[in-house]
Scaffold this motif. Structure first.
Motif, PDB file in Angstrom:
ATOM      1  N   ALA A   1      26.198   3.348  17.958  1.00 20.20           N
ATOM      2  CA  ALA A   1      27.448   2.655  18.263  1.00 20.20           C
ATOM      3  C   ALA A   1      27.384   2.057  19.662  1.00 20.20           C
ATOM      4  O   ALA A   1      26.650   2.535  20.527  1.00 20.20           O
ATOM      5  CB  ALA A   1      28.608   3.647  18.167  1.00 20.20           C
TER       6      ALA A   1
ATOM      7  N   HIS B   1      27.398  -1.457  22.474  1.00 13.84           N
ATOM      8  CA  HIS B   1      26.623  -2.670  22.762  1.00 13.84           C
ATOM      9  C   HIS B   1      25.406  -2.275  23.602  1.00 13.84           C
ATOM     10  O   HIS B   1      25.545  -1.832  24.729  1.00 13.84           O
ATOM     11  CB  HIS B   1      27.496  -3.688  23.501  1.00 13.84           C
ATOM     12  CG  HIS B   1      26.777  -4.924  23.879  1.00 13.84           C
ATOM     13  ND1 HIS B   1      26.535  -5.944  22.985  1.00 13.84           N
ATOM     14  CD2 HIS B   1      26.225  -5.315  25.047  1.00 13.84           C
ATOM     15  CE1 HIS B   1      25.862  -6.905  23.593  1.00 13.84           C
ATOM     16  NE2 HIS B   1      25.673  -6.546  24.847  1.00 13.84           N
TER      17      HIS B   1
ATOM     18  N   SER C   1      30.760   0.647  25.960  1.00 15.93           N
ATOM     19  CA  SER C   1      31.260   1.559  24.946  1.00 15.93           C
ATOM     20  C   SER C   1      32.429   2.345  25.519  1.00 15.93           C
ATOM     21  O   SER C   1      32.328   2.885  26.617  1.00 15.93           O
ATOM     22  CB  SER C   1      30.178   2.544  24.495  1.00 15.93           C
ATOM     23  OG  SER C   1      30.724   3.492  23.612  1.00 15.93           O
TER      24      SER C   1
ATOM     25  N   ASN D   1      22.109  -1.771  16.124  1.00 12.49           N
ATOM     26  CA  ASN D   1      23.538  -1.512  16.207  1.00 12.49           C
ATOM     27  C   ASN D   1      23.970  -0.863  14.896  1.00 12.49           C
ATOM     28  O   ASN D   1      23.536  -1.270  13.817  1.00 12.49           O
ATOM     29  CB  ASN D   1      24.291  -2.824  16.450  1.00 12.49           C
ATOM     30  CG  ASN D   1      25.783  -2.614  16.437  1.00 12.49           C
ATOM     31  OD1 ASN D   1      26.409  -2.681  15.386  1.00 12.49           O
ATOM     32  ND2 ASN D   1      26.353  -2.355  17.599  1.00 12.49           N
TER      33      ASN D   1
ATOM     34  N   MET E   1      26.639  -1.017  13.172  1.00 11.80           N
ATOM     35  CA  MET E   1      27.335  -1.900  12.229  1.00 11.80           C
ATOM     36  C   MET E   1      26.361  -2.812  11.485  1.00 11.80           C
ATOM     37  O   MET E   1      26.580  -3.162  10.338  1.00 11.80           O
ATOM     38  CB  MET E   1      28.398  -2.735  12.943  1.00 11.80           C
ATOM     39  CG  MET E   1      29.580  -1.922  13.431  1.00 11.80           C
ATOM     40  SD  MET E   1      30.480  -1.095  12.097  1.00 11.80           S
ATOM     41  CE  MET E   1      29.716   0.513  12.075  1.00 11.80           C
TER      42      MET E   1
ATOM     43  N   GLY F   1      34.222  -1.325  14.570  1.00  8.61           N
ATOM     44  CA  GLY F   1      33.066  -2.211  14.564  1.00  8.61           C
ATOM     45  C   GLY F   1      33.114  -3.159  13.391  1.00  8.61           C
ATOM     46  O   GLY F   1      33.848  -2.957  12.432  1.00  8.61           O
TER      47      GLY F   1
ATOM     48  N   SER G   1      30.505  -6.272  11.157  1.00 11.40           N
ATOM     49  CA  SER G   1      29.270  -7.034  10.953  1.00 11.40           C
ATOM     50  C   SER G   1      29.485  -8.004   9.808  1.00 11.40           C
ATOM     51  O   SER G   1      30.331  -7.779   8.947  1.00 11.40           O
ATOM     52  CB  SER G   1      28.099  -6.131  10.586  1.00 11.40           C
ATOM     53  OG  SER G   1      27.660  -5.410  11.687  1.00 11.40           O
TER      54      SER G   1
ATOM     55  N   SER H   1      26.249  -8.970  14.069  1.00  3.88           N
ATOM     56  CA  SER H   1      27.202  -7.936  14.461  1.00  3.88           C
ATOM     57  C   SER H   1      27.909  -8.390  15.714  1.00  3.88           C
ATOM     58  O   SER H   1      27.640  -9.463  16.246  1.00  3.88           O
ATOM     59  CB  SER H   1      26.478  -6.609  14.721  1.00  3.88           C
ATOM     60  OG  SER H   1      25.737  -6.688  15.912  1.00  3.88           O
ATOM     61  N   GLN H   2      28.796  -7.531  16.208  1.00  5.13           N
ATOM     62  CA  GLN H   2      29.525  -7.884  17.411  1.00  5.13           C
ATOM     63  C   GLN H   2      28.594  -8.081  18.606  1.00  5.13           C
ATOM     64  O   GLN H   2      28.951  -8.713  19.577  1.00  5.13           O
ATOM     65  CB  GLN H   2      30.603  -6.850  17.731  1.00  5.13           C
ATOM     66  CG  GLN H   2      30.084  -5.477  18.013  1.00  5.13           C
ATOM     67  CD  GLN H   2      30.363  -4.504  16.891  1.00  5.13           C
ATOM     68  OE1 GLN H   2      30.666  -4.901  15.784  1.00  5.13           O
ATOM     69  NE2 GLN H   2      30.254  -3.225  17.173  1.00  5.13           N
TER      70      GLN H   2
ATOM     71  N   ARG I   1      33.521  -9.778  17.590  1.00  5.55           N
ATOM     72  CA  ARG I   1      33.755  -8.818  18.664  1.00  5.55           C
ATOM     73  C   ARG I   1      35.133  -8.189  18.504  1.00  5.55           C
ATOM     74  O   ARG I   1      36.139  -8.862  18.578  1.00  5.55           O
ATOM     75  CB  ARG I   1      33.655  -9.533  20.006  1.00  5.55           C
ATOM     76  CG  ARG I   1      33.681  -8.598  21.171  1.00  5.55           C
ATOM     77  CD  ARG I   1      32.311  -8.028  21.362  1.00  5.55           C
ATOM     78  NE  ARG I   1      32.325  -7.150  22.484  1.00  5.55           N
ATOM     79  CZ  ARG I   1      31.540  -6.117  22.576  1.00  5.55           C
ATOM     80  NH1 ARG I   1      30.676  -5.857  21.647  1.00  5.55           N
ATOM     81  NH2 ARG I   1      31.579  -5.352  23.617  1.00  5.55           N
TER      82      ARG I   1
END
Length: 184
Positions: free
Chosen positions: A60, A62, A72, A99, A101, A130, A132, A141-142, A149
């Motif tokens: 989880a 970035h 986070s 990531n 997600m 999250g 994706s 994904s974000q 995001r």
């Protein structure tokens, strides 16, 4: 195909397992420690007798190209700490980081209940939030797409969106917005 240690790091739990020819074994859940050094120790103790040649991680938050967490809310103490480099060195094994997600979207698209769809938006409401998008060929994904995001922004204590709104109403409103987004 080599035997892999697979790790799913979330804000509440860290799940570990051995993957061999598409099968999972030895599934173990440990609490995600507040300090990354404690989690490294717990992972090392858990896998000390396990046999694997590779490590794959879904985490989880970035993460940057150097495998360092840069953002986070749920893993704030992990920001900037070289947890994957430390584990890689101590286990003498290369770590491939994704990531969480991204991994979830691919899993849902390929083997999930709705795997008949070519395009898929995956939303997760867990310890964090999250999202994706899988277009049938690749996943975004974000981390890579600003349109995906999602973020929780803390407000000063006692401040709400309207005079009549309570904190519970704020959370309910956010949940409703996400559910509406999911069915669009």
């Amino acid at each position: 195909m080599s035997i892999k240690l697979v790790i799913d790091l979330g804000g509440t739990n860290c799940k570990l397992a051995i993957a061999n020819d598409g099968q999972l074994g030895g599934i173990t859940i440990i609490e995600t420690s507040k300090q990354p050094q404690e989690l490294v120790k717990a992972i090392l103790e858990t896998v000390q007798d396990w046999d694997f040649a590779e490590i794959k991680v879904a985490a989880a938050g970035h993460w940057n190209q150097e495998q360092l967490l840069v953002q986070s809310h749920n893993l704030a103490n992990y920001i900037g700490y070289p947890i994957w480099q430390e584990l890689s060195q101590k286990l003498n094994c290369k770590i491939e980081l994704f990531n969480d997600m991204q991994v979830a979207a691919i899993g849902e698209a390929i083997i999930g209940q709705n795997n008949q769809y070519q395009n898929l938006v995956y939303l997760n409401l867990g310890t964090g939030i999250g999202a994706s998008y899988f277009d049938g060929k690749k996943v975004m994904s974000q981390d890579y797409s600003p349109c995906l995001r999602l973020d929780l922004r803390p407000k000063p204590k006692g401040i709400f969106y309207s005079k009549s709104e309570s904190q519970a109403d704020s959370i309910e409103s956010l949940q409703s917005e996400l559910i509406n987004l999911a069915i669009m």
